[in-house]
Design a protein around this motif. Structure first.
Motif, PDB file in Angstrom:
ATOM      1  N   ASN A  85       0.860  -1.224  -0.028  1.00  0.00           N
ATOM      2  CA  ASN A  85       0.080   0.135   0.007  1.00  0.00           C
ATOM      3  C   ASN A  85       0.897   1.127  -0.012  1.00  0.00           C
ATOM      4  OD1 ASN A  85      -2.507  -1.573  -0.118  1.00  0.00           O
ATOM      5  ND2 ASN A  85      -2.826  -1.249   2.163  1.00  0.00           N
ATOM      6  N   LEU A  86       1.993   1.159   0.846  1.00  0.00           N
ATOM      7  CA  LEU A  86       2.653   2.514   1.143  1.00  0.00           C
ATOM      8  C   LEU A  86       3.379   2.693  -0.530  1.00  0.00           C
ATOM      9  CD1 LEU A  86       4.523   2.134   4.339  1.00  0.00           C
ATOM     10  CD2 LEU A  86       2.782   3.850   3.783  1.00  0.00           C
ATOM     11  N   ILE A  87       4.012   1.720  -1.182  1.00  0.00           N
ATOM     12  CA  ILE A  87       4.724   1.586  -2.324  1.00  0.00           C
ATOM     13  C   ILE A  87       3.588   2.127  -3.562  1.00  0.00           C
ATOM     14  CG2 ILE A  87       5.528   0.333  -4.198  1.00  0.00           C
ATOM     15  CD1 ILE A  87       6.793  -1.291  -2.146  1.00  0.00           C
ATOM     16  N   ASN A  88       2.367   1.799  -3.390  1.00  0.00           N
ATOM     17  CA  ASN A  88       1.337   2.261  -4.562  1.00  0.00           C
ATOM     18  C   ASN A  88       0.848   3.515  -4.196  1.00  0.00           C
ATOM     19  OD1 ASN A  88       1.112  -0.041  -6.354  1.00  0.00           O
ATOM     20  ND2 ASN A  88      -0.027  -1.258  -4.657  1.00  0.00           N
ATOM     21  N   THR A  89       0.694   3.884  -3.125  1.00  0.00           N
ATOM     22  CA  THR A  89       0.363   5.305  -2.908  1.00  0.00           C
ATOM     23  C   THR A  89       1.374   6.390  -3.243  1.00  0.00           C
ATOM     24  OG1 THR A  89      -0.872   4.477  -0.944  1.00  0.00           O
ATOM     25  CG2 THR A  89      -0.333   6.928  -0.835  1.00  0.00           C
ATOM     26  N   ALA A  90       2.779   5.951  -2.903  1.00  0.00           N
ATOM     27  CA  ALA A  90       3.653   6.963  -3.195  1.00  0.00           C
ATOM     28  C   ALA A  90       3.770   7.053  -4.693  1.00  0.00           C
ATOM     29  CB  ALA A  90       4.958   6.482  -2.462  1.00  0.00           C
ATOM     30  N   ALA A  91       3.684   5.835  -5.185  1.00  0.00           N
ATOM     31  CA  ALA A  91       3.861   6.009  -6.705  1.00  0.00           C
ATOM     32  C   ALA A  91       2.948   6.632  -7.328  1.00  0.00           C
ATOM     33  CB  ALA A  91       3.513   4.410  -7.290  1.00  0.00           C
ATOM     34  N   LYS A  92       1.524   6.436  -6.880  1.00  0.00           N
ATOM     35  CA  LYS A  92       0.670   7.585  -7.644  1.00  0.00           C
ATOM     36  C   LYS A  92       0.955   8.904  -7.353  1.00  0.00           C
ATOM     37  CE  LYS A  92      -3.273   4.037  -7.063  1.00  0.00           C
ATOM     38  NZ  LYS A  92      -4.394   3.706  -6.128  1.00  0.00           N
ATOM     39  N   LYS A  93       1.241   9.202  -6.329  1.00  0.00           N
ATOM     40  CA  LYS A  93       1.678  10.603  -5.994  1.00  0.00           C
ATOM     41  C   LYS A  93       2.867  11.139  -7.118  1.00  0.00           C
ATOM     42  CE  LYS A  93       0.536  10.961  -1.192  1.00  0.00           C
ATOM     43  NZ  LYS A  93       1.068  11.103   0.224  1.00  0.00           N
ATOM     44  N   ASN A  94       3.857  10.301  -7.472  1.00  0.00           N
ATOM     45  CA  ASN A  94       4.770  10.721  -8.428  1.00  0.00           C
ATOM     46  C   ASN A  94       4.583  10.247  -9.559  1.00  0.00           C
ATOM     47  OD1 ASN A  94       6.905  12.004  -6.446  1.00  0.00           O
ATOM     48  ND2 ASN A  94       6.204  10.250  -5.459  1.00  0.00           N
ATOM     49  N   GLY A  95       3.593   9.803 -10.200  1.00  0.00           N
ATOM     50  CA  GLY A  95       3.129   9.541 -11.512  1.00  0.00           C
ATOM     51  C   GLY A  95       3.742   8.231 -11.880  1.00  0.00           C
ATOM     52  N   LEU A  96       4.065   7.270 -11.108  1.00  0.00           N
ATOM     53  CA  LEU A  96       4.602   6.297 -11.400  1.00  0.00           C
ATOM     54  C   LEU A  96       3.658   4.980 -11.079  1.00  0.00           C
ATOM     55  CD1 LEU A  96       7.916   6.841  -9.612  1.00  0.00           C
ATOM     56  CD2 LEU A  96       7.764   6.827 -12.038  1.00  0.00           C
ATOM     57  N   ALA A  97       2.638   5.015 -10.985  1.00  0.00           N
ATOM     58  CA  ALA A  97       1.735   3.843 -10.554  1.00  0.00           C
ATOM     59  C   ALA A  97       1.621   2.727 -11.933  1.00  0.00           C
ATOM     60  CB  ALA A  97       0.295   4.356 -10.275  1.00  0.00           C
ATOM     61  N   ASN A  98       1.558   3.436 -12.891  1.00  0.00           N
ATOM     62  CA  ASN A  98       1.095   2.614 -14.100  1.00  0.00           C
ATOM     63  C   ASN A  98       2.426   1.741 -14.513  1.00  0.00           C
ATOM     64  OD1 ASN A  98      -1.393   3.454 -14.276  1.00  0.00           O
ATOM     65  ND2 ASN A  98      -0.663   4.872 -15.945  1.00  0.00           N
ATOM     66  N   THR A  99       3.658   2.018 -14.086  1.00  0.00           N
ATOM     67  CA  THR A  99       4.772   1.608 -14.418  1.00  0.00           C
ATOM     68  C   THR A  99       5.312   0.503 -13.266  1.00  0.00           C
ATOM     69  OG1 THR A  99       6.300   3.325 -13.395  1.00  0.00           O
ATOM     70  CG2 THR A  99       5.579   3.358 -15.641  1.00  0.00           C
ATOM     71  N   LEU A 100       4.729   0.316 -12.201  1.00  0.00           N
ATOM     72  CA  LEU A 100       5.058  -0.573 -11.221  1.00  0.00           C
ATOM     73  C   LEU A 100       5.113  -2.022 -11.594  1.00  0.00           C
ATOM     74  CD1 LEU A 100       3.812   1.164  -7.821  1.00  0.00           C
ATOM     75  CD2 LEU A 100       6.092   1.023  -8.628  1.00  0.00           C
ATOM     76  N   ASN A 101       6.004  -2.714 -11.085  1.00  0.00           N
ATOM     77  CA  ASN A 101       5.915  -4.091 -11.190  1.00  0.00           C
ATOM     78  C   ASN A 101       6.477  -4.659  -9.950  1.00  0.00           C
ATOM     79  OD1 ASN A 101       5.867  -7.032 -11.827  1.00  0.00           O
ATOM     80  ND2 ASN A 101       7.567  -6.922 -13.481  1.00  0.00           N
ATOM     81  N   ILE A 102       5.432  -5.105  -8.992  1.00  0.00           N
ATOM     82  CA  ILE A 102       5.846  -5.514  -7.771  1.00  0.00           C
ATOM     83  C   ILE A 102       5.908  -7.128  -7.525  1.00  0.00           C
ATOM     84  CG2 ILE A 102       5.352  -5.479  -5.276  1.00  0.00           C
ATOM     85  CD1 ILE A 102       3.983  -2.585  -5.911  1.00  0.00           C
ATOM     86  N   LYS A 103       6.786  -7.602  -7.003  1.00  0.00           N
ATOM     87  CA  LYS A 103       7.244  -8.987  -6.820  1.00  0.00           C
ATOM     88  C   LYS A 103       7.518  -9.235  -5.062  1.00  0.00           C
ATOM     89  CE  LYS A 103       8.146 -10.424 -11.353  1.00  0.00           C
ATOM     90  NZ  LYS A 103       9.076 -11.026 -12.247  1.00  0.00           N
ATOM     91  N   SER A 104       6.765 -10.240  -4.538  1.00  0.00           N
ATOM     92  CA  SER A 104       6.999 -10.550  -3.195  1.00  0.00           C
ATOM     93  C   SER A 104       8.349 -11.400  -2.946  1.00  0.00           C
ATOM     94  CB  SER A 104       6.078 -11.191  -2.453  1.00  0.00           C
ATOM     95  OG  SER A 104       6.067 -11.626  -1.218  1.00  0.00           O
ATOM     96  N   ASP A 105       9.219 -11.148  -2.201  1.00  0.00           N
ATOM     97  CA  ASP A 105      10.442 -12.023  -1.989  1.00  0.00           C
ATOM     98  C   ASP A 105      10.294 -12.549  -0.541  1.00  0.00           C
ATOM     99  OD1 ASP A 105      11.726 -10.932  -4.211  1.00  0.00           O
ATOM    100  OD2 ASP A 105      13.156  -9.827  -3.159  1.00  0.00           O
ATOM    101  N   SER A 106       9.641 -11.989   0.229  1.00  0.00           N
ATOM    102  CA  SER A 106       9.292 -12.763   1.636  1.00  0.00           C
ATOM    103  C   SER A 106       8.129 -11.946   2.320  1.00  0.00           C
ATOM    104  CB  SER A 106      10.524 -12.865   2.543  1.00  0.00           C
ATOM    105  OG  SER A 106      10.840 -11.420   3.013  1.00  0.00           O
TER     106      SER A 106
END
Length: 162
Positions: free
Chosen positions: A87-108
């Protein structure tokens, strides 16, 4: 030496006095000009550098104390868990115009790998600054690859909650 004495004796007293005074002045000016003056200037330059470095040291020590105070007064304590981090990553990405470019994968449970392709470098830095300073997220690894287009990069970030 005798030739010099003979030459001086052959001159009129006025000319002789002029040459003697000139020789004395040269004997004083040459050591000053080529020995004392460069030494003195070098010493002045060194003192100026030491003073500048002392001032810089004092500033850095003050800033180190400020950093320690700010670290102790953290504003938001990160809640453990992948969902909170996501959630934190997505919220900050939206504020900076990066939301459409995120590719998030879980490591642990408490860490994620985020990649973005062909994004503005300044936006990525603002995004990271918001995440790190505002939420206590730790960036364990950051890879930034410059693209041929000025200001555009590919980014891979490994993040975790403390």
């Amino acid at each position: 030496m005798n030739a010099v004495k003979e030459y001086l004796n052959s001159l009129e007293s006025r000319e002789r006095n002029l040459i003697i005074v000139a020789a004395i002045l040269l004997a004083l000016v040459i050591p000053y000009q080529f020995a004392w003056k460069p030494f003195s200037e070098s010493l002045d330059n060194m003192n100026a550098r030491v003073s500048s470095q002392r001032s810089q040291l004092a500033t850095m020590q003050y800033q180190a104390l400020e950093i320690q105070k700010l670290r102790g007064a953290g504003t938001i304590v990160a809640q453990p868990g992948k969902q909170f981090l996501n959630n934190l990553i997505n919220t900050a990405a939206k504020k900076n115009g990066l939301a459409n470019t995120l590719n998030i994968k879980s490591d642990s449970e408490n860490s994620l790998r985020v990649s973005m392709d062909n994004v503005p470098f300044d936006n990525v830095m603002n995004w990271l600054d918001q995440l790190i300073s505002g939420s206590g997220i730790i960036v364990s690894k950051l890879t930034v690859d410059r693209l041929p287009t000025v200001g555009r990069v590919n980014v891979i970030v490994y993040m975790e909650t403390p």
